[in-house]
Design an enzyme around this catalytic site. Structure first.
Site: not given
Length: 157
Positions: A44-45
């Protein structure tokens, strides 16, 4: 002390990639996006950082700097930045001082166990150093574009 919409963001200095430090008060005259992410080099990051990377030129045109912040050490941040080709600065906030200023350390659950971690959040600071917008509990898809549109609107007045 914590940040509030419409109020000046308290000054801070933090260790950053490129063997630099970031001091908020030195950025006056430019808009600033600070996005907090839980952990470098996680899916996600990586997606979120890539979305900001791919829009950086448009952020630049709106007089807006981008900074990513996590509790990872500077080496992890440098590796993350290099591997993903990020064209903006990452801040290492191991002591959580910047995270706590923006109140993004929250209880989280992972595999049924509770721990404290970073709630994915983004903040837009205007050219005078006041908090203009905040997004908490962010979902990655479409987020960087939404922040870009807010930065453009703020810049255009």
């Amino acid at each position: 002390m914590s940040v509030s919409l419409g109020e000046p963001v308290p000054d801070f200095t933090a260790t950053a990639t490129g063997d630099t430090t970031v001091t908020l008060s030195e950025l006056k005259g430019q808009q600033v996006v600070i996005f907090f992410y839980p952990k470098a080099s996680t899916p996600g990051c990586t997606t979120e950082g890539g979305d900001f990377r791919d829009r950086k030129e448009i952020f630049d045109a709106a007089n807006t700097l981008i900074f990513g912040v996590s509790r990872d050490g500077i080496r992890a941040q440098e590796n993350f930045k290099a591997k993903q080709g990020f064209n903006f600065t990452l801040i290492s906030d191991k002591d959580e001082s910047v995270c706590r200023l923006f109140d993004v350390i929250k209880p989280k659950k992972l595999y049924g166990k509770e721990h404290l971690g970073i709630e994915r959040s983004t903040f837009l600071i205007d050219a005078d150093g006041k908090l203009a917008r905040e997004w908490r509990g962010v979902k990655v898809k479409g987020h960087a574009q939404e922040v870009l549109e807010a930065a453009q609107a703020l810049h255009d007045g």
